[in-house]
Write a protein that holds these residues in place. Structure first.
Motif, PDB file in Angstrom:
ATOM      1  N   ILE A  86      22.255 -73.269  85.270  1.00 54.43           N
ATOM      2  CA  ILE A  86      22.730 -71.979  84.992  1.00 54.43           C
ATOM      3  C   ILE A  86      23.909 -71.662  86.035  1.00 54.43           C
ATOM      4  CG2 ILE A  86      21.996 -69.404  84.905  1.00 54.43           C
ATOM      5  CD1 ILE A  86      19.263 -70.585  84.251  1.00 54.43           C
ATOM      6  N   MET A  87      23.606 -71.870  87.255  1.00 54.30           N
ATOM      7  CA  MET A  87      24.693 -71.193  88.224  1.00 54.30           C
ATOM      8  C   MET A  87      25.953 -71.915  87.919  1.00 54.30           C
ATOM      9  SD  MET A  87      22.854 -70.358  91.851  1.00 54.30           S
ATOM     10  CE  MET A  87      21.566 -72.002  91.782  1.00 54.30           C
ATOM     11  N   LEU A  88      25.844 -73.322  87.933  1.00 53.20           N
ATOM     12  CA  LEU A  88      27.080 -74.073  87.421  1.00 53.20           C
ATOM     13  C   LEU A  88      27.900 -73.484  86.311  1.00 53.20           C
ATOM     14  CD1 LEU A  88      26.417 -77.838  87.779  1.00 53.20           C
ATOM     15  CD2 LEU A  88      28.195 -76.705  89.004  1.00 53.20           C
ATOM     16  N   GLY A  89      27.124 -73.122  85.270  1.00 51.34           N
ATOM     17  CA  GLY A  89      27.688 -72.456  83.972  1.00 51.34           C
ATOM     18  C   GLY A  89      28.137 -71.025  84.334  1.00 51.34           C
ATOM     19  N   LEU A  90      27.747 -70.247  85.109  1.00 58.75           N
ATOM     20  CA  LEU A  90      28.256 -68.958  85.455  1.00 58.75           C
ATOM     21  C   LEU A  90      29.502 -69.163  86.287  1.00 58.75           C
ATOM     22  CD1 LEU A  90      25.078 -67.025  86.159  1.00 58.75           C
ATOM     23  CD2 LEU A  90      26.484 -66.735  84.205  1.00 58.75           C
ATOM     24  N   PHE A  91      29.401 -70.096  87.563  1.00 58.74           N
ATOM     25  CA  PHE A  91      30.559 -70.015  88.132  1.00 58.74           C
ATOM     26  C   PHE A  91      31.872 -70.827  87.401  1.00 58.74           C
ATOM     27  CE2 PHE A  91      33.342 -72.702  90.831  1.00 58.74           C
ATOM     28  CZ  PHE A  91      33.674 -71.761  91.956  1.00 58.74           C
ATOM     29  N   ALA A  92      31.627 -71.509  86.471  1.00 53.91           N
ATOM     30  CA  ALA A  92      32.611 -72.260  85.663  1.00 53.91           C
ATOM     31  C   ALA A  92      33.159 -71.346  84.673  1.00 53.91           C
ATOM     32  CB  ALA A  92      31.987 -73.526  84.633  1.00 53.91           C
ATOM     33  N   ILE A 125      33.060 -72.427  97.901  1.00 54.06           N
ATOM     34  CA  ILE A 125      33.199 -71.236  98.423  1.00 54.06           C
ATOM     35  C   ILE A 125      34.393 -70.611  99.030  1.00 54.06           C
ATOM     36  CG2 ILE A 125      31.980 -69.945 100.281  1.00 54.06           C
ATOM     37  CD1 ILE A 125      29.526 -71.417 100.185  1.00 54.06           C
ATOM     38  N   VAL A 126      34.960 -71.790  99.791  1.00 54.40           N
ATOM     39  CA  VAL A 126      36.190 -71.820 100.556  1.00 54.40           C
ATOM     40  C   VAL A 126      37.360 -71.579  99.232  1.00 54.40           C
ATOM     41  CG1 VAL A 126      38.146 -72.746 102.027  1.00 54.40           C
ATOM     42  CG2 VAL A 126      35.582 -73.098 102.200  1.00 54.40           C
ATOM     43  N   VAL A 127      37.397 -72.279  98.376  1.00 50.60           N
ATOM     44  CA  VAL A 127      38.586 -72.237  97.554  1.00 50.60           C
ATOM     45  C   VAL A 127      38.447 -70.888  96.439  1.00 50.60           C
ATOM     46  CG1 VAL A 127      38.913 -74.721  97.325  1.00 50.60           C
ATOM     47  CG2 VAL A 127      37.355 -73.967  95.595  1.00 50.60           C
ATOM     48  N   SER A 128      37.252 -70.615  96.241  1.00 50.44           N
ATOM     49  CA  SER A 128      37.285 -69.471  95.315  1.00 50.44           C
ATOM     50  C   SER A 128      37.729 -68.306  96.237  1.00 50.44           C
ATOM     51  CB  SER A 128      35.839 -69.316  94.967  1.00 50.44           C
ATOM     52  OG  SER A 128      34.799 -69.067  95.754  1.00 50.44           O
ATOM     53  N   LEU A 129      37.543 -68.194  97.481  1.00 54.59           N
ATOM     54  CA  LEU A 129      37.817 -67.020  98.282  1.00 54.59           C
ATOM     55  C   LEU A 129      39.477 -67.085  98.673  1.00 54.59           C
ATOM     56  CD1 LEU A 129      34.999 -66.803 100.910  1.00 54.59           C
ATOM     57  CD2 LEU A 129      35.350 -64.983  98.782  1.00 54.59           C
ATOM     58  N   LEU A 130      40.148 -68.428  98.564  1.00 49.95           N
ATOM     59  CA  LEU A 130      41.339 -68.548  98.757  1.00 49.95           C
ATOM     60  C   LEU A 130      42.144 -67.939  97.474  1.00 49.95           C
ATOM     61  CD1 LEU A 130      44.056 -69.835  99.884  1.00 49.95           C
ATOM     62  CD2 LEU A 130      43.296 -71.930  98.483  1.00 49.95           C
ATOM     63  N   GLY A 185      49.189 -70.464  95.879  1.00 47.86           N
ATOM     64  CA  GLY A 185      47.764 -70.345  96.575  1.00 47.86           C
ATOM     65  C   GLY A 185      46.701 -70.158  95.430  1.00 47.86           C
ATOM     66  N   ALA A 186      47.219 -69.262  94.540  1.00 44.32           N
ATOM     67  CA  ALA A 186      46.011 -68.791  93.551  1.00 44.32           C
ATOM     68  C   ALA A 186      45.513 -70.419  92.716  1.00 44.32           C
ATOM     69  CB  ALA A 186      46.459 -67.974  92.902  1.00 44.32           C
ATOM     70  N   GLY A 187      46.720 -70.894  92.292  1.00 41.59           N
ATOM     71  CA  GLY A 187      46.574 -72.125  91.733  1.00 41.59           C
ATOM     72  C   GLY A 187      45.444 -73.000  92.200  1.00 41.59           C
ATOM     73  N   ALA A 188      45.881 -73.194  93.745  1.00 44.85           N
ATOM     74  CA  ALA A 188      45.272 -74.381  94.394  1.00 44.85           C
ATOM     75  C   ALA A 188      43.562 -73.797  94.365  1.00 44.85           C
ATOM     76  CB  ALA A 188      45.665 -74.055  95.853  1.00 44.85           C
ATOM     77  N   GLY A 189      43.206 -72.507  94.675  1.00 51.36           N
ATOM     78  CA  GLY A 189      42.090 -72.138  94.694  1.00 51.36           C
ATOM     79  C   GLY A 189      41.206 -71.921  93.189  1.00 51.36           C
ATOM     80  N   LEU A 190      41.993 -71.585  92.370  1.00 54.64           N
ATOM     81  CA  LEU A 190      41.356 -71.678  90.790  1.00 54.64           C
ATOM     82  C   LEU A 190      40.995 -72.912  90.409  1.00 54.64           C
ATOM     83  CD1 LEU A 190      43.227 -68.412  89.424  1.00 54.64           C
ATOM     84  CD2 LEU A 190      40.628 -68.664  90.178  1.00 54.64           C
ATOM     85  N   LEU A 191      42.128 -73.897  90.426  1.00 48.96           N
ATOM     86  CA  LEU A 191      42.068 -75.251  89.850  1.00 48.96           C
ATOM     87  C   LEU A 191      40.942 -75.822  90.386  1.00 48.96           C
ATOM     88  CD1 LEU A 191      45.282 -76.151  88.322  1.00 48.96           C
ATOM     89  CD2 LEU A 191      43.227 -76.036  87.137  1.00 48.96           C
ATOM     90  N   LEU A 207      32.524 -62.461  92.570  1.00 51.71           N
ATOM     91  CA  LEU A 207      31.342 -62.580  92.132  1.00 51.71           C
ATOM     92  C   LEU A 207      30.812 -64.458  92.115  1.00 51.71           C
ATOM     93  CD1 LEU A 207      28.519 -62.182  90.675  1.00 51.71           C
ATOM     94  CD2 LEU A 207      29.552 -61.991  88.542  1.00 51.71           C
ATOM     95  N   ALA A 208      31.926 -64.930  91.658  1.00 55.02           N
ATOM     96  CA  ALA A 208      32.048 -66.395  91.639  1.00 55.02           C
ATOM     97  C   ALA A 208      31.796 -66.946  93.040  1.00 55.02           C
ATOM     98  CB  ALA A 208      33.208 -66.892  91.109  1.00 55.02           C
ATOM     99  N   ALA A 209      32.359 -66.365  94.160  1.00 54.19           N
ATOM    100  CA  ALA A 209      32.060 -66.932  95.374  1.00 54.19           C
ATOM    101  C   ALA A 209      30.598 -66.769  95.727  1.00 54.19           C
ATOM    102  CB  ALA A 209      33.025 -66.214  96.374  1.00 54.19           C
ATOM    103  N   GLY A 210      30.142 -65.608  95.416  1.00 60.11           N
ATOM    104  CA  GLY A 210      28.675 -65.143  95.669  1.00 60.11           C
ATOM    105  C   GLY A 210      27.956 -66.389  94.938  1.00 60.11           C
ATOM    106  N   ILE A 211      28.167 -66.750  93.517  1.00 63.33           N
ATOM    107  CA  ILE A 211      27.352 -67.887  92.869  1.00 63.33           C
ATOM    108  C   ILE A 211      27.693 -69.200  93.624  1.00 63.33           C
ATOM    109  CG2 ILE A 211      27.493 -69.112  90.778  1.00 63.33           C
ATOM    110  CD1 ILE A 211      28.029 -66.591  89.579  1.00 63.33           C
ATOM    111  N   ALA A 212      28.895 -69.466  94.291  1.00 68.12           N
ATOM    112  CA  ALA A 212      28.912 -70.551  94.937  1.00 68.12           C
ATOM    113  C   ALA A 212      28.225 -70.781  96.068  1.00 68.12           C
ATOM    114  CB  ALA A 212      30.485 -70.734  95.378  1.00 68.12           C
ATOM    115  N   ILE A 213      27.943 -69.740  96.880  1.00 67.66           N
ATOM    116  CA  ILE A 213      27.071 -69.518  98.207  1.00 67.66           C
ATOM    117  C   ILE A 213      25.703 -69.842  97.676  1.00 67.66           C
ATOM    118  CG2 ILE A 213      26.148 -68.227  99.844  1.00 67.66           C
ATOM    119  CD1 ILE A 213      28.854 -66.500 100.005  1.00 67.66           C
TER     120      ILE A 213
END
Length: 423
Positions: free
Chosen positions: A219-225, A285-290, A314-320, A384-390
């Protein structure tokens, strides 16, 4: 290790990873290409850019269907066939796209193209992870997914030139022909994995991903993705159009796609290298916050090309890296015959986000909103995605620390997985 047919020798194994990466390059190029031809199409057809929301979004709907069909298809005809046939399918659709007489026909072809992309990605990632040692699976999965970033970058770098020299038709005819040749090469060189036995078909069912010990992570993987794919595809789909509306030329606007793609390549490489030493869940966690930080800067600073392209990188690095990292985690979380289905589930839910995000972006375009509104609107979901990653990192670590007996069933299998030698 799945059983390989006799036609798949050592050379076929070495060839398979770059060939599988090439299949994903096509997906990335198509996404970037259609996004930057929208301004030209809108002028040529006398329509508002928002009128092309349906063909833009429906490809992602087709991809979702392809994702969820991939596990079923792979268990019956093998991943080698799924990858080769899918590349052939979307290359034919791309070749036919410039002949579209209307948005309705264009949308139907984009649906077909999207199905091909959706079917190829989980099969390619799963196949690549099975031809390398287990310790390299996460890194190789990310490396194959870098093909998406390479495709985005190529689309941005050469798209403007193709558009100027050959018109919007050439943007699709030339890549379509190239990937048709690639489909033949993949059929010849990719390792042939034996299909699952009829009695093993249930091991690839979606239900197996929600077994005890896997449910919460599924479930968490699905929400994050869902969140990170929605954010990325919103930017990729509508930034070129918004930049043209703010005064950039049709040659400059594709550079936004290139910036996102180059950032994605850098982020993917760092993620692939880091996954060999650090759990991918922590890296998310790191890349989503980036991505959050870069989007805040992009939304608040003046819209100047050099500054905007830098922060978009930078946004592309974090998002992709976030998109690719979710698939890398799926490779590690799921095992045996559930791996292809697990990767397909994660990527499929992500592609649902890639429908919702660009559709919402199309509404903003119809309302004539600018770049700052688009990018700042993505900040809260990504937090929110960063929180899910944590939470996902903690749950993954807790699962790994469970006593061996708590993680295995009476037959010695890990909870939520089934043994299989074939897919």
């Amino acid at each position: 290790m799945p059983l390989l047919s006799s036609s798949s020798g050592p050379r076929g194994r070495f060839d398979s990873v770059p060939l599988l990466l090439l299949a994903l390059v096509a997906d990335g190029f198509d996404t970037a290409a259609f996004a930057f031809v929208i301004p030209t199409l809108s002028r040529a057809w006398g329509l508002h850019p928002a009128a092309f929301t349906l063909p833009l979004v429906i490809a992602n709907f087709g991809a979702v269907v392809g994702f969820f069909c991939c596990g079923w298809l792979s268990s019956r005809i093998g991943r080698h066939t799924v990858v080769s046939a899918s590349v052939a399918l979307f290359s034919v659709g791309t070749l036919l796209l410039p002949l579209s007489p209307s948005i309705a026909v264009m949308s139907a072809l984009r649906l077909l193209i999207g199905f091909g992309f959706g079917a190829v990605i989980p099969a390619a990632v799963s196949l690549a992870s099975d031809v390398v040692p287990p310790r390299l699976r996460a890194s190789v999965s990310v490396a194959v997914l870098i093909g998406l970033s390479v495709g985005f970058t190529l689309g941005g770098l050469v798209g403007g030139r193709l558009l100027t020299r050959f018109g919007w038709h050439g943007v699709f005819w030339l890549p379509g022909a190239f990937f048709a040749v690639c489909a033949v090469l993949m059929w010849w060189r990719l390792p042939r994995i034996s299909p699952a036995e009829p009695g093993q078909a249930a091991t690839a069912s979606l239900r197996s991903l929600f077994a005890a010990g896997l449910r919460s992570r599924t479930i968490m993987l699905g929400l994050f993705a869902f969140i990170v794919f929605a954010a990325y595809y919103t930017l990729q789909s509508w930034l070129p159009t918004l930049l043209v509306s703010t005064g950039f030329t049709t040659t400059q606007a594709p550079l936004a796609a290139a910036a996102l793609g180059i950032g994605g390549i850098v982020g993917g490489i760092l993620l692939a290298l880091g996954s060999a030493y650090v759990r991918p869940a922590r890296l998310l966690i790191v890349v989503s916050l980036l991505a959050v930080g870069c989007l805040v800067v992009a939304g608040l600073v003046p819209v100047r090309l050099a500054v905007l392209l830098t922060v978009l990188g930078g946004a592309g690095a974090g998002l992709l890296a976030s998109c690719n990292g979710s698939a890398a985690i799926a490779v590690g979380v799921y095992d045996g015959a559930t791996r292809t289905t697990g990767v397909a589930w994660t990527a499929g839910i992500g592609r649902v986000g890639s429908i919702v995000g660009p559709a919402a972006g199309g509404l903003l375009v119809a309302l004539d909103q600018g770049v700052p509104v688009l990018v700042l609107g993505l900040v809260a979901p990504l937090l929110l995605a960063a929180g899910i990653a944590i939470a996902l990192a903690r749950r993954t670590r807790a699962a790994e620390r469970k006593p061996l007996g708590a993680r295995q069933d009476p037959h010695g299998r890990a909870a939520g997985t089934k043994l299989s030698t074939k897919e």
